[in-house]
Design a protein around this motif. Structure first.
Motif, PDB file in Angstrom:
ATOM      1  N   ASP A 350      26.533  40.998  33.142  1.00 22.44           N
ATOM      2  CA  ASP A 350      27.666  41.482  32.349  1.00 22.44           C
ATOM      3  C   ASP A 350      27.849  40.553  31.155  1.00 22.44           C
ATOM      4  N   CYS A 387      31.761  46.432  37.311  1.00 21.64           N
ATOM      5  CA  CYS A 387      31.460  45.048  37.676  1.00 21.64           C
ATOM      6  C   CYS A 387      32.426  44.630  38.781  1.00 21.64           C
ATOM      7  N   ARG A 389      33.168  41.517  39.603  1.00 27.59           N
ATOM      8  CA  ARG A 389      33.704  40.148  39.465  1.00 27.59           C
ATOM      9  C   ARG A 389      35.172  40.149  39.049  1.00 27.59           C
ATOM     10  N   HIS A 392      35.772  37.565  35.432  1.00 25.95           N
ATOM     11  CA  HIS A 392      35.336  37.932  34.080  1.00 25.95           C
ATOM     12  C   HIS A 392      36.564  38.353  33.267  1.00 25.95           C
ATOM     13  N   HIS A 394      37.321  41.084  31.860  1.00 30.85           N
ATOM     14  CA  HIS A 394      37.806  42.446  32.124  1.00 30.85           C
ATOM     15  C   HIS A 394      38.696  42.470  33.363  1.00 30.85           C
TER      16      HIS A 394
HETATM   17 ZN   LIG Z   1      32.039  41.626  34.777  1.00 31.03          ZN
END
Ligand SMILES: [Zn+2]
Length: 668
Positions: A350, A387, A389, A392, A394
């Motif tokens: 990403d 994603c 995670r 991150h 976002h």
């Molecule tokens: Zn991510």
């Protein structure tokens, strides 16, 4: 804020607002929390559409979460008796469908939505993705209307609905799967993807002939367009597949030079493994720089395929290893213990994550510099779609709706954060490519993205051309071109021409020309071509450079037939009103009984005289008046199915006013 929804009170900030003939910005402030909202319209060219975006700045000292902000929402009033048509275009992703260009009546109760992302995985039960743009035309009397597009490659959605006296809809980041939310740290700002809105008279062809030059002028890279050899003629090594090596590449380059091609494009097969973007020493013992030098010495440009967001399993220094604890957090999801990359596809990192993006920046620069590239091509799955995670930038995924699917070596994540993930990843991609262009002026960038999945106005602003489909036979190439060329400059539309059965030279020319209406990349081992085919190709490429390319760059474009179906005739007309010159690409389909066809031309002056020249001499040349060519049309006769002709049209100022014809073919 802090998990609570807060109602905002906006107040016009007249001092910060701005209005001139080129730009309008209305600025509003909210005191608690301290946010600034800017509603902007911009004019970047004397003709064509206007652009719009919304910016929200977090001037407070706390983290703020925003719900979805539409880029643009409209509700036009429309009388119930007005007859309207809606035009939207599919991406040629994977393979062009049987329809591609949709022209639909907008009746009472009409409700449509179209989506775009960088994935465009067409599932049988889902509508195909569109090039994020559409047009509405008043079909009776005026042929006037308007069009709307979005300059973004991430997950977007467009909608249109007719309800009573209202024609309404939105264009925005895709709210589904929702609820969308995006984080704004103190000092950060959120921009809605820019949209453009334009109006036209004279139908879809007139709209395209304003929009395409606008894309070139406003979104295009001036350095690219200033090169008179753009779009280039390319030979791509995939004709040899993964078997490519130094000796074969050198042979292909020598043949490319003999054929008059201008760039050698080394496709997948050159590297040690996905994520390990160093030349495979068994295949390329002297490295890539030597090969690039060889290409340059031969007068060719040198391009390279790199899928630079893919991690693999190589543990060699410099490789992006999916199991390396340092980079594991960059992946959109963990990989399983038995995971292995495919020969040229691994797992996506990403690049919306700053550490992953920083690595990508170093790596891209190294590749372009050390391998002496003139062109860098990226392939699919570049932009993370979802994603898992939570650390991150976002929004974190929602564990309640999180789904992870494994397809081959790739894991796809879907959750309510998917649109925000794509938003951040696309912004990172645009930033990397903008900086790459600054650091390496003249570098060409190709967006391939699994063949035609990233054909949109955001990539048009950040790359120089895109692959428009992943199916490379003549009919698919013509269909994908027919569709995409309604909205995007033909020079940017790349057709890969792959090996196809060509028992006769007619078939061979038909194959080449089906990919010669925009950017042509030959994806065949040309060394296998016969002597006759070499001679024929050399002639076609010379014709492309001297006659066709100037029209592809600068001419107006007209879709002078139905969309290609391989059975009936199809054709495309270019006409450059400044040079008073044009060409018709004529393709005969497979039907036995259709040896003759008339193409009704557009864009000519009704009273002017034109010299009509049949390049292959399939008919006698002649002189015709504009209104004949635009009325009964130009008559073409081709004896063999699956054959082609190029018909050049040029203003004839020497012909006498009373029309003394050489070779009258309008009476047939
Ligand atoms: Zn991510």
């Amino acid at each position: 804020m802090g998990g609570r929804q807060i109602a905002l009170k906006w107040r016009l900030n007249a001092a910060a607002s701005h209005s001139s003939s080129r730009r309008v910005a209305f600025v509003y402030d909210s005191d608690s929390p301290h946010l600034r909202f800017s509603w902007e319209w911009t004019v970047r060219a004397p003709g064509g559409p206007v652009e719009h975006r919304i910016r929200i700045q977090n001037l407070s000292s706390q983290e703020v979460w925003l719900p979805l902000q539409d880029s643009f929402r409209f509700a036009w009033r429309v009388a119930s008796k007005v007859s309207l048509e809606h035009v939207y275009i599919e991406k040629g992703a994977d393979t062009p469908s049987a329809v591609g260009t949709h022209e639909v009546k907008v009746n009472e109760g009409y409700a449509w939505q179209g989506t775009s992302s960088t994935y465009a995985r067409p599932l049988p039960h889902q509508p195909r993705e569109i090039i994020p743009w559409f047009l509405v035309e008043r079909t009776r009397e005026t042929n006037s209307g308007w069009y709307l597009g979005i300059e973004f490659s991430g997950r977007t959605r467009l909608s249109l609905r007719r309800d009573g006296n209202s024609l309404d809809g939105t264009i925005a980041l895709n709210p589904s799967p929702g609820p969308f939310r995006t984080r704004l740290l103190p000092g950060e700002s959120f921009d809605t993807p820019v949209i453009f809105l334009g109006a036209f008279d004279g139908g879809i062809e007139a709209a395209g002939n304003v929009l395409r030059p606008w894309v070139r002028r406003v979104l295009g890279n001036p350095l690219t367009w200033n090169n008179p050899n753009y779009p280039l003629l390319v030979n791509n090594s995939w004709g040899s597949g993964m078997e490519i090596n130094e000796a074969r590449a050198e042979d292909m380059m020598r043949d490319a030079v003999a054929l008059g091609l201008e760039m050698f494009h080394l496709d997948a097969g050159w590297f040690r493994g996905p994520g390990d973007w160093y030349p495979n020493r068994q295949k390329f013992p002297h490295g890539l720089a030597v090969l690039a030098d060889r290409a340059h010495h031969l007068g060719l440009k040198f391009g390279l395929w790199v899928d630079w967001t893919q991690a693999g399993s190589d543990a060699t220094p410099g490789a992006l290893n999916a199991r390396d604890p340092k980079i594991r957090d960059w992946l959109v999801s963990d990989v399983s213990g038995d995971w292995k990359p495919e020969p040229f596809k691994g797992q996506t990192i990403d690049i919306g994550d700053p550490a992953a993006k920083a690595w990508a920046w170093q790596e891209l620069n190294r590749i372009v510099r050390d391998y002496r590239l003139d062109m860098l091509e990226h392939d699919g799955y570049l932009v993370a779609q979802g994603c898992v995670r939570s650390d991150h930038p976002h929004a974190p995924p929602d564990s309640r709706d999180l789904s992870i699917t494994r397809l081959g070596s790739s894991y796809f994540v879907e959750s309510s954060n998917s649109t925000d993930v794509s938003y951040h990843a696309v912004e990172a991609y645009y930033d990397l490519y903008s900086r790459l262009r600054k650091h390496h002026p003249g570098l060409l960038l190709e967006a391939c993205n699994d063949g035609g999945r990233m054909v949109d106005f955001g990539s048009a602003a950040h790359t120089d051309y895109f692959s428009i489909t992943d199916t490379y036979d003549p009919l698919s190439n013509r269909r994908a071109f027919y569709d995409a060329s309604h909205a995007l400059p033909p020079a940017m539309l790349e057709s890969y021409v792959e090996k196809w059965p060509t028992p006769t030279l007619d078939d061979f020319r038909y194959m080449l020309r089906s990919g010669m209406m925009g950017w042509l990349t030959i994806m065949q081992d040309t060394i296998e071509w016969t002597r006759m085919q070499h001679a024929c190709a050399r002639e076609e490429f010379q014709l492309y450079k001297s006659q066709l390319r100037p029209l592809i760059r600068d001419g107006d474009l007209y879709h002078v037939s139905q969309r290609p179906d391989g059975v009936h005739w199809d054709g495309m007309e270019y006409f450059d009103p400044h040079r008073d010159r044009g060409v018709v690409y004529a393709f005969r389909g497979s039907r036995r009984a259709e040896a003759v066809h008339r193409f009704v031309l557009q864009g000519l002056r009704a009273e002017a005289k034109y010299r009509v020249q049949f390049h292959d001499h399939s008919s006698r040349d002649g002189i015709f008046v504009g209104h004949e060519l635009m009325g009964t049309g130009v008559r073409v006769h081709l004896a063999a199915p699956n054959s082609s002709e190029l018909i050049f049209i040029s203003r004839d100022s020497r012909a006498p006013a009373d029309g003394n014809r050489e070779g009258d073919i309008s009476h047939h």
